[in-house]
Design a protein around this motif. Structure first.
Motif, PDB file in Angstrom:
ATOM      1  N   ASN A   1       0.823  -1.216   0.000  1.00 54.62           N
ATOM      2  CA  ASN A   1       0.000   0.000   0.000  1.00 54.62           C
ATOM      3  C   ASN A   1       0.857   1.267   0.000  1.00 54.62           C
ATOM      4  O   ASN A   1       0.593   2.198  -0.750  1.00 54.62           O
TER       5      ASN A   1
ATOM      6  N   LYS B   1       2.108   1.727  -3.358  1.00 51.75           N
ATOM      7  CA  LYS B   1       1.047   1.981  -4.336  1.00 51.75           C
ATOM      8  C   LYS B   1       0.515   3.409  -4.223  1.00 51.75           C
ATOM      9  O   LYS B   1       0.236   4.060  -5.220  1.00 51.75           O
ATOM     10  N   TYR B   2       0.331   3.873  -2.982  1.00 49.69           N
ATOM     11  CA  TYR B   2      -0.322   5.164  -2.781  1.00 49.69           C
ATOM     12  C   TYR B   2       0.672   6.307  -2.565  1.00 49.69           C
ATOM     13  O   TYR B   2       0.342   7.321  -1.981  1.00 49.69           O
TER      14      TYR B   2
ATOM     15  N   ASP C   1       4.725   6.532   4.871  1.00 52.57           N
ATOM     16  CA  ASP C   1       5.030   7.030   3.529  1.00 52.57           C
ATOM     17  C   ASP C   1       4.712   8.509   3.458  1.00 52.57           C
ATOM     18  O   ASP C   1       4.083   9.066   4.354  1.00 52.57           O
TER      19      ASP C   1
ATOM     20  N   ILE D   1     -11.192   2.479   6.323  1.00 53.60           N
ATOM     21  CA  ILE D   1     -10.238   1.794   5.449  1.00 53.60           C
ATOM     22  C   ILE D   1      -9.952   0.349   5.862  1.00 53.60           C
ATOM     23  O   ILE D   1      -9.508  -0.445   5.057  1.00 53.60           O
TER      24      ILE D   1
ATOM     25  N   TYR E   1     -13.543  -1.878   1.331  1.00 54.36           N
ATOM     26  CA  TYR E   1     -13.582  -0.419   1.274  1.00 54.36           C
ATOM     27  C   TYR E   1     -12.349   0.135   0.565  1.00 54.36           C
ATOM     28  O   TYR E   1     -11.219  -0.133   0.944  1.00 54.36           O
ATOM     29  N   ARG E   2     -12.595   0.896  -0.501  1.00 53.62           N
ATOM     30  CA  ARG E   2     -11.512   1.577  -1.188  1.00 53.62           C
ATOM     31  C   ARG E   2     -11.901   3.035  -1.300  1.00 53.62           C
ATOM     32  O   ARG E   2     -13.065   3.359  -1.511  1.00 53.62           O
ATOM     33  N   ILE E   3     -10.956   3.913  -1.162  1.00 54.75           N
ATOM     34  CA  ILE E   3     -11.276   5.333  -1.286  1.00 54.75           C
ATOM     35  C   ILE E   3     -11.391   5.636  -2.780  1.00 54.75           C
ATOM     36  O   ILE E   3     -10.469   5.381  -3.549  1.00 54.75           O
TER      37      ILE E   3
ATOM     38  N   ASN F   1      -7.178   6.920  -7.564  1.00 54.78           N
ATOM     39  CA  ASN F   1      -7.169   5.552  -7.036  1.00 54.78           C
ATOM     40  C   ASN F   1      -7.744   4.530  -8.004  1.00 54.78           C
ATOM     41  O   ASN F   1      -7.429   3.349  -7.914  1.00 54.78           O
TER      42      ASN F   1
ATOM     43  N   GLY G   1      -6.417  -2.954  -6.806  1.00 54.56           N
ATOM     44  CA  GLY G   1      -6.581  -3.324  -5.403  1.00 54.56           C
ATOM     45  C   GLY G   1      -7.916  -3.992  -5.203  1.00 54.56           C
ATOM     46  O   GLY G   1      -8.793  -3.934  -6.061  1.00 54.56           O
ATOM     47  N   THR G   2      -8.071  -4.654  -4.053  1.00 57.71           N
ATOM     48  CA  THR G   2      -9.314  -5.385  -3.791  1.00 57.71           C
ATOM     49  C   THR G   2     -10.106  -4.750  -2.656  1.00 57.71           C
ATOM     50  O   THR G   2     -11.272  -5.058  -2.456  1.00 57.71           O
ATOM     51  N   GLY G   3      -9.458  -3.890  -1.885  1.00 60.95           N
ATOM     52  CA  GLY G   3     -10.131  -3.321  -0.719  1.00 60.95           C
ATOM     53  C   GLY G   3     -10.156  -4.292   0.451  1.00 60.95           C
ATOM     54  O   GLY G   3     -10.825  -4.067   1.449  1.00 60.95           O
TER      55      GLY G   3
ATOM     56  N   GLY H   1      -7.067  -5.750   1.618  1.00 59.66           N
ATOM     57  CA  GLY H   1      -5.732  -5.821   2.224  1.00 59.66           C
ATOM     58  C   GLY H   1      -5.707  -5.418   3.688  1.00 59.66           C
ATOM     59  O   GLY H   1      -5.209  -6.175   4.537  1.00 59.66           O
ATOM     60  N   LEU H   2      -6.266  -4.266   4.001  1.00 62.27           N
ATOM     61  CA  LEU H   2      -6.179  -3.796   5.383  1.00 62.27           C
ATOM     62  C   LEU H   2      -7.062  -4.606   6.338  1.00 62.27           C
ATOM     63  O   LEU H   2      -6.729  -4.732   7.519  1.00 62.27           O
TER      64      LEU H   2
ATOM     65  N   SER I   1       1.010   8.763   5.108  1.00 61.88           N
ATOM     66  CA  SER I   1       0.326   7.934   6.101  1.00 61.88           C
ATOM     67  C   SER I   1       1.338   7.196   6.949  1.00 61.88           C
ATOM     68  O   SER I   1       2.426   6.863   6.497  1.00 61.88           O
TER      69      SER I   1
END
Ligand code: ADP
Length: 373
Positions: free
Chosen positions: A275, A278-279, A305, A318, A323-325, A330, A335-337, A339-340, A364
């Motif tokens: 993440n 990626k972000y 990061d 999140i 849940y994905r923003i 984005n 992503g699958t939403g 991971g977290l 973050s």
């Protein structure tokens, strides 16, 4: 054979009243109906009896010396294990003020003295019925939840083989006949490849999460964290290099060893690192920092990061599944939403916790806290 059958007690009722005559009256009334009845002569004794064995319903007098009915009720409502037990207040006072207060502290019903036998029985039976319906509802919900996860797991599992076939064919196309394709043809193969990759991550994540949810136990072993983290980071060096992101780590001088499940913790860290990369835009920085909190008996691992960051209103969500923003930026990021949610579940199974500090455009900081013992 006799015509008389010994009936099993219908339900367990606790009567709390400081007047022995009242206790006796209610006791006889309810026992006649086949209920199992226990009596307590004070609030304190009632709490003890409830702790030993929670009853199905409580009949509770309001006016009692030392601890009155309101207080008994408030204490029971404040505790998770006794919160659900319905409490019917009994009192000689019938001013509406008392009735209102009885409901405010969490009572479900109110009977005024002198009461009729039918009234007491009717109210008790009503609340017992509600208790039973509530239990059935919880059971059905649990069954439904089990069926749902079983269905998701098997359906997802069945997608694996056809997807492997698709991916296999794509890689053959890409090596064997790719040159004979027109530019547009190549573009379509690229799209199929992307879609198949996305589906593969989704399947892996759903199956991982389902496995974690069934509570498969961890296999913890003592692991020295520094080499473990260095090793985990190594897999991300190429991605970092491609995005010209610096990936660094800071460790304390002393060696820190904790009991963890290697594979699971690896997966959690992988997700956080992935993440962070990626972000975060090109030329950004990602830093892993480990520290020990001697007094709290914990170790902290932070993945920080300086990327796009997360808005305050999204921070709570999140960790939710899927849940994905949703920002135009984005939507370009795969992503699958999940991971977290996977990270959180793994950390919690290690009796740890995870928190995040972030602000839009400020980057973050995801912090894992693990117990040292
Ligand atoms: P995803 O597969 O979408 O990355 P995650 O559960 O890992 O799913 O993350 C959920 C969402 O949280 C992401 O879609 C992203 O919007 C946000 N997010 C996670 N990590 C970061 C990060 N390091 N920086 C900014 N946003 C993040």
């Amino acid at each position: 054979m006799t015509a008389h059958h010994e009936r099993a007690p219908l339900a367990d009722i606790l009567i709390v009243d400081d007047t022995p005559a009242n206790l006796e009256l209610l006791n006889i009334m309810l026992k006649d109906r086949g209920y199992r009845v226990r009596a307590a002569i004070s609030g304190q004794l009632a709490l003890q009896a409830i702790e030993v064995e929670p009853p199905d319903v409580i009949l509770l007098d309001i006016m009692m010396p030392r601890m009155d009915g309101y207080e008994v009720c408030e204490r029971l409502k404040a505790q998770e294990s006794t919160r659900h037990i319905p409490i019917i207040f009994i009192s000689a006072m019938h001013e509406s003020q008392n009735i209102i207060h009885a409901f405010e502290v969490g009572g479900v019903d109110y009977i005024t003295k002198p009461f009729s036998e039918q009234e007491v029985i009717a109210r008790v039976e009503n609340h017992l019925k509600i208790v039973q319906q509530r239990r059935q509802l919880i059971e059905s919900y649990e069954t439904l939840d089990r069926l749902k996860s079983r269905f998701i797991r098997s359906a997802t599992h069945d997608l694996k083989n056809p997807l492997n076939l698709i991916r296999g064919c794509i890689s053959i196309l890409k090596t064997m006949d790719y040159e004979t394709f027109t530019d547009q043809g190549q573009q379509y193969v690229e799209y199929i490849d992307q879609g198949a990759r996305q589906m593969q991550s989704l399947i892996t994540d759903i199956l991982d999460l389902a496995k974690l949810k069934t509570g498969t136990s961890l296999s913890p072993e003592p692991v020295s964290l520094e080499p473990f983290i260095v090793d985990t980071m190594a897999a991300f060096e190429v991605i970092a290099y491609d995005k010209r992101i610096t990936l660094t780590a800071k460790f304390p001088d002393e060696e820190i060893i904790v009991q963890i499940d290697r594979e699971q913790m690896r997966r959690a860290l992988d997700n956080l690192l992935s993440n962070a990369l990626k972000y975060t835009a090109e030329q950004g920085h990602v830093v892993i920092r480990m520290s020990k909190d001697e007094t709290a008996g914990t170790v902290h691992i932070s993945v920080r990061d300086n990327g796009q960051g997360i808005a305050e209103e999204d921070l709570d969500r999140i960790f939710d599944e899927f849940y994905r923003i949703d920002t135009p930026q984005n939507r370009q990021i795969e992503g699958t939403g999940l991971g977290l949610s996977i990270v959180k579940m793994i950390i919690e199974q290690h009796n740890g916790s995870i928190e995040v500090e972030s602000g839009v455009d400020e980057g973050s900081d995801f912090r894992i806290v693990l117990p040292l013992e």
